[in-house]
Design a protein around this motif. Structure first.
Motif, mmCIF file in Angstrom:
data_model
loop_
_atom_site.group_PDB
_atom_site.id
_atom_site.type_symbol
_atom_site.label_atom_id
_atom_site.label_comp_id
_atom_site.label_asym_id
_atom_site.label_seq_id
_atom_site.Cartn_x
_atom_site.Cartn_y
_atom_site.Cartn_z
ATOM 1 N N ILE A 150 0.723 -1.180 -0.017
ATOM 2 C CA ILE A 150 0.053 -0.025 -0.034
ATOM 3 C C ILE A 150 0.984 1.179 -0.004
ATOM 4 N N LEU A 151 2.043 1.142 0.689
ATOM 5 C CA LEU A 151 2.740 2.407 0.723
ATOM 6 C C LEU A 151 3.576 2.405 -0.702
ATOM 7 N N LYS A 152 4.013 1.440 -0.856
ATOM 8 C CA LYS A 152 4.672 1.288 -2.122
ATOM 9 C C LYS A 152 4.107 1.847 -3.427
ATOM 10 N N THR A 153 2.600 1.624 -3.483
ATOM 11 C CA THR A 153 1.769 2.138 -4.380
ATOM 12 C C THR A 153 1.341 3.417 -4.415
ATOM 13 N N GLY A 154 1.631 4.115 -3.563
ATOM 14 C CA GLY A 154 1.181 5.517 -3.115
ATOM 15 C C GLY A 154 -0.157 5.382 -2.612
ATOM 16 N N LYS A 155 -0.765 4.463 -2.308
ATOM 17 C CA LYS A 155 -2.022 4.373 -1.699
ATOM 18 C C LYS A 155 -2.395 4.922 -0.376
ATOM 19 N N ALA A 156 -0.967 4.787 0.507
ATOM 20 C CA ALA A 156 -1.206 5.034 1.974
ATOM 21 C C ALA A 156 -1.594 6.295 2.216
ATOM 22 N N LYS A 157 -2.258 6.702 3.352
ATOM 23 C CA LYS A 157 -2.714 7.846 3.697
ATOM 24 C C LYS A 157 -1.935 8.567 4.755
ATOM 25 N N ALA A 158 -1.301 7.496 5.439
ATOM 26 C CA ALA A 158 -0.159 8.168 6.352
ATOM 27 C C ALA A 158 0.608 7.069 6.663
ATOM 28 N N ILE A 159 1.873 7.538 7.396
ATOM 29 C CA ILE A 159 2.735 6.393 7.857
ATOM 30 C C ILE A 159 3.209 6.871 9.238
ATOM 31 N N ARG A 160 3.424 6.070 10.213
ATOM 32 C CA ARG A 160 3.777 6.128 11.387
ATOM 33 C C ARG A 160 5.615 6.612 11.347
ATOM 34 N N PHE A 161 5.916 7.616 12.346
ATOM 35 C CA PHE A 161 7.270 7.793 12.358
ATOM 36 C C PHE A 161 8.170 6.520 12.406
ATOM 37 N N SER A 162 7.721 5.840 13.604
ATOM 38 C CA SER A 162 8.395 4.677 13.792
ATOM 39 C C SER A 162 8.531 3.538 12.681
ATOM 40 N N THR A 163 7.650 3.609 11.870
ATOM 41 C CA THR A 163 7.541 2.727 10.718
ATOM 42 C C THR A 163 8.587 3.294 9.709
ATOM 43 N N LEU A 164 8.377 4.525 9.425
ATOM 44 C CA LEU A 164 9.537 5.276 8.401
ATOM 45 C C LEU A 164 10.578 5.283 9.001
ATOM 46 N N GLU A 165 11.005 5.257 10.211
ATOM 47 C CA GLU A 165 12.392 4.969 10.803
ATOM 48 C C GLU A 165 13.009 3.507 10.497
ATOM 49 N N ALA A 166 12.104 2.870 10.767
ATOM 50 C CA ALA A 166 12.596 1.200 10.671
ATOM 51 C C ALA A 166 12.843 0.929 9.035
ATOM 52 N N ILE A 167 11.949 1.548 8.194
ATOM 53 C CA ILE A 167 12.399 1.398 6.703
ATOM 54 C C ILE A 167 13.502 2.154 6.345
ATOM 55 N N CYS A 168 13.904 3.191 6.742
ATOM 56 C CA CYS A 168 15.139 3.969 6.600
ATOM 57 C C CYS A 168 16.210 3.291 7.175
ATOM 58 N N ILE A 169 16.084 2.642 8.296
ATOM 59 C CA ILE A 169 17.192 1.686 8.915
ATOM 60 C C ILE A 169 17.554 0.645 7.930
ATOM 61 N N ALA A 170 16.470 -0.141 7.599
ATOM 62 C CA ALA A 170 16.638 -1.254 6.764
ATOM 63 C C ALA A 170 17.255 -1.070 5.394
ATOM 64 N N LEU A 171 16.709 0.160 4.949
ATOM 65 C CA LEU A 171 17.192 0.518 3.593
ATOM 66 C C LEU A 171 18.422 1.273 3.449
ATOM 67 N N ASP A 172 19.165 1.769 4.781
ATOM 68 C CA ASP A 172 20.279 2.638 4.876
ATOM 69 C C ASP A 172 20.000 4.049 3.988
ATOM 70 N N CYS A 173 18.767 4.861 4.461
ATOM 71 C CA CYS A 173 18.343 5.754 3.715
ATOM 72 C C CYS A 173 17.947 6.877 4.669
ATOM 73 N N GLN A 174 17.515 7.897 4.101
ATOM 74 C CA GLN A 174 16.886 9.221 4.708
ATOM 75 C C GLN A 174 15.519 9.217 4.254
ATOM 76 N N PRO A 175 14.674 9.569 5.097
ATOM 77 C CA PRO A 175 13.023 10.040 4.805
ATOM 78 C C PRO A 175 13.176 10.714 3.343
ATOM 79 N N GLY A 176 14.010 11.320 2.932
ATOM 80 C CA GLY A 176 13.892 12.378 2.024
ATOM 81 C C GLY A 176 14.083 11.406 0.608
ATOM 82 N N ASP A 177 14.816 10.490 0.774
ATOM 83 C CA ASP A 177 15.120 9.482 -0.312
ATOM 84 C C ASP A 177 13.964 8.605 -0.486
ATOM 85 N N LEU A 178 13.304 8.472 0.383
ATOM 86 C CA LEU A 178 11.959 7.589 0.212
ATOM 87 C C LEU A 178 10.586 8.536 -0.192
#
Length: 73
Positions: free
Chosen positions: A34-62
């Motif tokens: 849902i997030l990948k296809t752009g259909k998400a209405k929101a994302i928790r900061f904890s989820t965003l942080e976990a994704i950024c850690i797993a992908l070794d990126c910054q939120p602005g990269d995502l």
């Protein structure tokens, strides 16, 4: 202007599958999809942080503002 999600690009660059990311982040593949296809209405900061850690990126990269996409209101 809408928010563009670049998750697919980052996964491709890291040679990682959505399933592998889901396992690392401890989120369902369905929710990541849902997030990948752009259909998400929101994302928790904890989820965003976990994704950024797993992908070794910054939120602005995502996430990026894309004026060519219609706004969702």
């Amino acid at each position: 202007m809408a928010i563009a999600v670049r998750l697919d690009d980052l996964l491709h660059e890291r040679r990682m599958t959505l399933t592998e990311l889901a396992a690392r982040v401890d989120i369902t593949v369905a929710n990541l999809s849902i997030l990948k296809t752009g259909k998400a209405k929101a994302i928790r900061f904890s989820t965003l942080e976990a994704i950024c850690i797993a992908l070794d990126c910054q939120p602005g990269d995502l996430l990026a503002c894309d004026p060519s996409l219609p706004s969702e209101e």
